[in-house]
Design a protein around this motif. Structure first.
Motif, short mmCIF file in Angstrom:
data_model
loop_
_atom_site.label_atom_id
_atom_site.label_comp_id
_atom_site.label_asym_id
_atom_site.label_seq_id
_atom_site.Cartn_x
_atom_site.Cartn_y
_atom_site.Cartn_z
N LEU A 20 20.31 -10.01 -2.49
CA LEU A 20 20.27 -10.29 -1.72
C LEU A 20 20.92 -11.34 -0.71
O LEU A 20 21.49 -11.28 0.37
N GLU A 21 21.61 -12.66 -0.61
CA GLU A 21 22.07 -13.41 -0.36
C GLU A 21 23.86 -13.40 -0.36
O GLU A 21 24.25 -13.03 1.45
N ARG A 22 24.53 -12.52 -1.16
CA ARG A 22 25.81 -11.77 -1.15
C ARG A 22 25.46 -10.49 -0.12
O ARG A 22 26.52 -10.87 0.76
N ARG A 23 24.71 -9.95 0.87
CA ARG A 23 24.29 -9.15 1.75
C ARG A 23 23.73 -9.56 2.81
O ARG A 23 23.50 -9.29 3.78
N GLY A 24 23.67 -10.88 2.98
CA GLY A 24 23.17 -11.68 3.83
C GLY A 24 21.93 -11.53 4.13
O GLY A 24 21.47 -12.05 5.81
N LEU A 25 20.88 -11.30 3.26
CA LEU A 25 19.38 -11.45 3.10
C LEU A 25 19.14 -12.28 2.74
O LEU A 25 19.11 -12.84 2.09
N LYS A 26 17.31 -12.15 2.96
CA LYS A 26 16.87 -13.65 2.63
C LYS A 26 15.39 -12.71 1.89
O LYS A 26 15.31 -11.45 2.17
N ARG A 27 15.42 -13.32 1.39
CA ARG A 27 13.53 -12.99 0.80
C ARG A 27 12.45 -12.33 1.36
O ARG A 27 12.17 -11.38 0.86
N SER A 28 12.59 -12.88 3.07
CA SER A 28 11.88 -12.78 3.95
C SER A 28 11.47 -11.02 4.07
O SER A 28 10.80 -10.20 4.80
N ASN A 29 13.62 -11.11 4.21
CA ASN A 29 13.60 -9.61 4.37
C ASN A 29 12.76 -8.14 3.77
O ASN A 29 13.05 -7.36 4.28
N LEU A 30 12.67 -8.02 2.34
CA LEU A 30 11.94 -7.87 1.47
C LEU A 30 10.16 -7.20 2.15
O LEU A 30 9.79 -6.15 1.93
N LEU A 31 9.90 -8.17 3.27
CA LEU A 31 9.03 -8.04 3.61
C LEU A 31 8.60 -7.20 5.07
O LEU A 31 7.80 -6.18 5.32
N ASP A 32 9.72 -6.89 6.21
CA ASP A 32 9.94 -6.50 6.91
C ASP A 32 9.84 -4.63 7.13
O ASP A 32 10.91 -4.22 6.00
N LYS A 33 9.46 -4.21 7.26
CA LYS A 33 8.47 -2.50 7.73
C LYS A 33 10.11 -1.88 7.78
O LYS A 33 9.99 -1.00 6.91
N GLU A 34 11.06 -2.43 8.89
CA GLU A 34 11.67 -1.58 8.85
C GLU A 34 13.55 -1.23 8.00
O GLU A 34 14.16 -0.69 8.11
N SER A 35 13.60 -2.68 6.80
CA SER A 35 14.39 -3.02 6.14
C SER A 35 13.06 -2.66 4.73
O SER A 35 14.27 -0.72 3.79
N PHE A 36 12.83 -3.33 4.12
CA PHE A 36 12.07 -2.68 2.77
C PHE A 36 10.82 -2.76 2.32
O PHE A 36 10.38 -1.29 1.76
N ASN A 37 10.22 -2.43 3.40
CA ASN A 37 8.37 -2.33 4.06
C ASN A 37 7.78 -2.97 2.11
O ASN A 37 6.68 -2.05 1.25
N LEU A 38 7.77 -3.59 1.42
CA LEU A 38 7.26 -4.00 0.04
C LEU A 38 6.06 -4.87 0.32
O LEU A 38 6.30 -5.90 1.53
N SER A 39 5.16 -5.06 -0.61
CA SER A 39 4.09 -5.53 0.54
C SER A 39 3.95 -7.13 -0.37
O SER A 39 5.20 -7.21 -1.34
N PRO A 40 3.17 -7.62 0.20
CA PRO A 40 4.10 -8.63 -0.20
C PRO A 40 3.01 -9.44 -2.21
O PRO A 40 3.82 -10.52 -2.04
N ALA A 41 1.69 -9.31 -1.91
CA ALA A 41 1.61 -8.83 -3.61
C ALA A 41 2.88 -8.70 -4.30
O ALA A 41 3.04 -8.86 -5.41
N LEU A 42 3.69 -7.53 -3.92
CA LEU A 42 4.99 -7.16 -5.21
C LEU A 42 6.18 -8.22 -4.92
O LEU A 42 6.47 -8.22 -6.07
N VAL A 43 6.24 -8.34 -3.53
CA VAL A 43 7.26 -9.86 -3.39
C VAL A 43 7.01 -11.08 -4.41
O VAL A 43 7.91 -11.45 -5.13
N ASN A 44 6.10 -11.28 -4.54
CA ASN A 44 5.27 -11.98 -4.67
C ASN A 44 5.85 -12.25 -6.57
O ASN A 44 5.95 -13.20 -7.30
N LYS A 45 5.24 -10.92 -6.58
CA LYS A 45 5.50 -10.86 -8.33
C LYS A 45 6.82 -10.61 -8.72
O LYS A 45 7.32 -11.31 -9.71
N LEU A 46 7.89 -10.16 -7.61
CA LEU A 46 9.70 -10.47 -7.69
C LEU A 46 9.64 -11.99 -7.49
O LEU A 46 10.66 -12.41 -8.93
N ARG A 47 9.09 -12.94 -6.84
CA ARG A 47 8.84 -14.42 -6.75
C ARG A 47 9.00 -15.20 -8.19
O ARG A 47 9.50 -15.53 -8.96
N HIS A 48 7.99 -14.35 -8.99
CA HIS A 48 7.01 -15.32 -10.36
C HIS A 48 7.96 -14.19 -11.59
O HIS A 48 6.88 -15.09 -12.43
N ASP A 49 8.66 -13.39 -11.30
CA ASP A 49 9.26 -12.76 -12.61
C ASP A 49 7.95 -12.19 -13.51
O ASP A 49 7.68 -12.50 -14.32
#
Length: 76
Positions: A20-49
């Motif tokens: 994400l960083e190499r592409r100029g993106l942040k973790r918050s972009n994963l929640l953006d409905k127009e970019s990735f549209n991932l749920s907060p619960a799913l992003v949390n799972k990724l954050r905590h491996d």
């Protein structure tokens, strides 16, 4: 081989954050409905491996135009 809910998984999504960083993106972009549209619960799972569905990994690979190794790392 079985894992209990309290066992640490031998995987890391640190490669995802680097990708994400190499592409100029942040973790918050994963929640953006127009970019990735991932749920907060799913992003949390990724954050905590935590375990996520392989479909999620494939979706991220497609959206980021990358390979699985750019998302997840298996740690022995």
């Amino acid at each position: 081989y079985t894992l209990s809910l309290h066992d640490a998984l031998p995987i890391s999504y640190s490669n995802l954050w680097d990708t994400l960083e190499r592409r100029g993106l942040k973790r918050s972009n994963l929640l953006d409905k127009e970019s990735f549209n991932l749920s907060p619960a799913l992003v949390n799972k990724l954050r905590h491996d935590r375990n996520v569905n392989i479909d999620t990994i494939m979706y991220l690979c497609e959206k980021l135009d990358c390979q699985v190794c750019d998302i997840v790392e298996y740690k022995k």
